[in-house]
Design a protein around this motif. Structure first.
Motif, PDB file in Angstrom:
ATOM      1  N   ARG A  38      -8.701 -20.070 -44.099  1.00  0.00           N
ATOM      2  CA  ARG A  38      -9.137 -20.127 -42.703  1.00  0.00           C
ATOM      3  C   ARG A  38     -10.409 -20.947 -42.564  1.00  0.00           C
ATOM      4  O   ARG A  38     -10.565 -21.729 -41.619  1.00  0.00           O
ATOM      5  N   SER A  39     -11.323 -20.792 -43.527  1.00  0.00           N
ATOM      6  CA  SER A  39     -12.593 -21.507 -43.465  1.00  0.00           C
ATOM      7  C   SER A  39     -12.395 -23.011 -43.629  1.00  0.00           C
ATOM      8  O   SER A  39     -12.956 -23.816 -42.877  1.00  0.00           O
ATOM      9  N   LEU A  83     -17.639 -16.874 -37.756  1.00  0.00           N
ATOM     10  CA  LEU A  83     -17.659 -17.685 -38.972  1.00  0.00           C
ATOM     11  C   LEU A  83     -19.042 -17.614 -39.619  1.00  0.00           C
ATOM     12  O   LEU A  83     -20.051 -17.513 -38.934  1.00  0.00           O
ATOM     13  N   TYR A 141      -5.958 -25.746 -38.109  1.00  0.00           N
ATOM     14  CA  TYR A 141      -6.418 -24.363 -38.233  1.00  0.00           C
ATOM     15  C   TYR A 141      -5.242 -23.440 -38.546  1.00  0.00           C
ATOM     16  O   TYR A 141      -5.345 -22.546 -39.394  1.00  0.00           O
ATOM     17  N   TYR A 188     -10.731 -24.322 -40.475  1.00  0.00           N
ATOM     18  CA  TYR A 188     -11.695 -24.560 -39.390  1.00  0.00           C
ATOM     19  C   TYR A 188     -12.434 -25.871 -39.617  1.00  0.00           C
ATOM     20  O   TYR A 188     -12.602 -26.676 -38.686  1.00  0.00           O
TER      21      TYR A 188
END
Length: 405
Positions: free
Chosen positions: A146-147, A18, A275, A150
């Motif tokens: 996705r970011s 990440l 997630y 997370y």
């Protein structure tokens, strides 16, 4: 201190796959949510046993606190666009929320708790939109969902440990709310410390912060996005605060000390699905995931309405967690796709304002209906608003004339 960064296609340092900014902001949210949710999960017990107040007061506090933060939610994003910097808003916002937490120990009535909660939410309003801009700007192409997924997962992980900590304290020290507030303060300080490892995102300055509330500025945003904001507002009005929903525990005869456990069940479900929901939005499309989430919310309301045991109530809070995981990250990710980068601060400010004003009405009216009439009446009213919001959301998609499945 890390060097100032600009919006660029050059790769940035990564931690566990990440971007460093995204990873560190995840840690910031983890410790802050550990701290904040420890307090929030204990609020229903604190209100009923110490403040001698019910659903109407709890909903009023949560609603007014969210509403009071909305001006900053609007202006923080636009102002960060105007000055071209984001991190200072994040630092002050988290710091403001953390510094007031020990003062809950001095509160003996609803009024001071309301004041402290307002300051806490002002901090949230100040930091949220600029933080989302840094996350969206730091994400590589095709990984914005996705970011945000997370980040929401780290939120939820902290929100799992927070209620668990509150339960352990109350189970071993009945009435030990001061221990909860002090522990939350220490965890909050750790959260603020992680911000020093976040690099700023510098962009060209715009005048959006000065004219955000003007008609030309608002109309400059895509029509589909403006309709989308209307849908988000309606959906938020129908989303009753979890703090109010937790009062269902006492209505079926469970002990006050068990309230944080059901908040933990909610957070566990949120973390487990968050997630996955973010990644799913990158492949299937955000709107499908958002609509799915609000359908699940209506199902959870139905389960809460008929719950008569700890098991059925736990299932309802599992569904609530799936709802939050499906909507929190994806609503923000979809905003990042609908507007140009230089308008994202303003767009995220408007998004959080729509969420906040809707949440204000949900808290005030939902808490009142819950106490004055019945929990079932509040749940039915919420479900009706959610259904209406879903219809407007679908309309915004049609107006966008884009394939988002």
């Amino acid at each position: 201190m890390p060097e100032l960064k600009t919006q660029t296609n050059e790769p940035r340092p990564k931690i566990l796959g990440l971007d460093r900014n995204i990873f560190m902001l995840g840690l910031t949210s983890f410790f802050n949510d550990f701290s904040n949710e420890m307090i929030l999960s204990a609020f229903p017990a604190f209100f009923t046993s110490v403040l001698k107040a019910g659903a109407a007061s709890l909903g009023l506090v949560e609603g007014i606190a969210d509403g009071a933060s909305n001006l900053l939610k609007i202006y923080s994003g636009g102002l960060s666009d105007r000055i071209g910097k984001r991190r200072i808003f994040i630092f002050i916002g988290y710091g403001l929320s953390v510094i007031i937490r020990p003062f809950y120990m001095m509160a003996g009535t609803v009024a001071p708790v309301l004041g402290l909660r307002v300051v806490d939410r002002i901090g949230k309003g100040l930091r949220e939109a600029p933080r989302d801009v840094i996350i969206s700007a730091s994400a590589t192409e095709g990984e914005i969902g996705r970011s945000f997924g997370y980040h929401r997962a780290m939120d939820a992980a902290g929100a799992i440990l927070g209620p668990l900590g509150a339960y352990i304290i109350l189970a071993n020290w009945p009435g030990g709310f001061d221990n909860i507030f002090m522990t939350a303060f220490i965890l909050g300080l750790i959260s603020v410390a992680t911000i020093f490892f976040v690099s700023d995102i510098s962009t060209a300055r715009t005048a959006s912060g000065a004219r955000l509330l003007s008609r030309p500025s608002f109309l400059s945003l895509p029509l589909s996005f403006r309709v989308y904001l209307s849908a988000i507002f309606l959906l938020s009005v129908g989303s009753l605060p979890v703090a109010v929903l937790l009062l269902k525990t006492t209505s079926i005869g469970l002990l006050i000390a068990s309230i944080p456990l059901f908040y933990m069940i909610y957070s566990l479900s949120y973390a487990a699905f968050s997630y996955f929901a973010g990644k799913l939005s990158d492949t299937l499309g955000t709107v499908k995931v958002i609509v799915f989430g609000y359908v699940i919310l209506i199902v959870s309301y139905a389960l809460l309405g008929i719950a008569e045991s700890a098991v059925s109530l736990a299932l309802a809070f599992v569904m609530l967690g799936i709802f939050s995981a499906s909507t929190d990250a994806t609503q923000r990710a979809f905003t990042g796709r609908m507007v140009r980068f230089e308008e994202r601060g303003t767009a995220y400010g408007l998004l959080t304002a729509a969420l906040g004003f809707g949440g204000m009405l949900a808290g005030i009216t939902g808490g009142y209906i819950w106490q004055a009439y019945s929990p079932a009446a509040a749940l039915i009213a919420g479900a009706v608003m959610v259904a209406l919001g879903v219809l407007v959301l679908i309309l915004s998609l049609a107006m966008a004339k884009q394939r988002v499945y």
